[in-house]
Design an enzyme around this catalytic site. Structure first.
Site: not given
Ligand code: PEP
Length: 253
Positions: A13, A15, A98, A100, A170, A176, A215
């Site tokens: 992803n 973003k 997601h 976000e 997630e 992040g 992460s």
């Molecule tokens: C994501 O954007 O779905 C995500 C898991 O980000 P990150 O790997 O940076 O934590």
């Protein structure tokens, strides 16, 4: 490692990162890394780069995803993009709900359900994200939250659809932040989600791919991916570097 009915899937992803030319260069570098014959790889660039990245990925093993869609087919919805438009530009997958989007743009379970239905109707594979916040985890309601989020999605599916639907667990506190769920905790959440899908829709839940996200990096991917109900990863930050993302891909098989 994952059930024989489920191919591992590693999704990047991107973003709101990268111009068109930067996206094309990253897509090419990812397509050039070694990808195991049983592993599916997907990248999700920004909308503006989808067309060029599709062209760059032509004939490679890497598939294209969008990061969002609108549930209506067309109309007066300024700033939105429909499922059919994503298919038209070459997407096979779309990320839905997601954290976000839920936290910063007010997405609801109802919207996630409508988007899931629209994506499937157009032939896209939805990657539906669920996950608890830190305060929800600390309050001991993780499974209530992710169960509710999953149910919204299951309500618009039938058993057969599970084989071509993806869930991403997630935990919001791990996205992040550099904090990763312990592999054993992530496995518990994944097993919970799969059991719930099976209870609601039947044993087809064994074909549902459930990715872990939060992460994921080259050095923690193998332990997470070794869990029986973790079928892959949704990767944010670490998917912006082809070398590191390639190592995550190879940790999947
Ligand atoms: C994501 O954007 O779905 C995500 C898991 O980000 P990150 O790997 O940076 O934590």
């Amino acid at each position: 490692m994952t059930h024989p009915n489920r191919r591992p899937l590693i999704a990047g992803n991107w973003k709101m990162h990268k111009t068109v030319s930067e996206s094309v260069a990253l897509a090419r570098a990812i397509a050039d890394t070694r990808i195991g014959p049983r592993t599916d790889v997907v990248v999700a660039p920004v909308f503006t780069a989808l067309s060029s990245v599709r062209a760059a990925l032509e004939g490679t093993a890497v598939a294209l995803s969008a990061q969002n869609l609108h549930w209506e087919a067309q109309g007066a919805f300024t700033g939105e993009v429909s499922a059919a438009m994503l298919v038209d530009v070459g997407c096979r997958f779309v990320i839905i709900g997601h954290s976000e989007r839920r936290q910063l743009f007010g997405e609801t379970d109802d919207g996630v359900a409508k988007k899931t239905r629209a994506a499937r109707a157009a032939g896209l594979v939805p990657i539906v994200c669920v996950g608890e916040t830190l305060s929800e985890r600390e309050a001991g309601i993780t499974f209530d939250v992710i169960g509710r989020q999953l149910d919204a999605m299951l309500a618009v599916l039938d058993e057969k659809a599970l084989a071509t639907t993806v869930v991403a667990y997630e935990p919001v506190w791990a996205i992040g932040t550099g904090k990763t769920a312990k592999a054993s905790d992530a496995q518990l959440a994944h097993a919970f989600l799969r059991d719930r899908a099976k209870n609601k829709l039947g044993d087809g839940g064994d074909t549902l791919r459930i990715l872990y996200g939060g992460s994921v990096k080259a050095d923690n991917a193998a332990e997470l991916l070794a869990q029986p109900d973790i079928d892959g990863a949704l990767v944010g930050g670490a998917s912006l570097d082809a070398e590191g993302f390639g190592r995550i891909i190879r940790a999947a098989g």
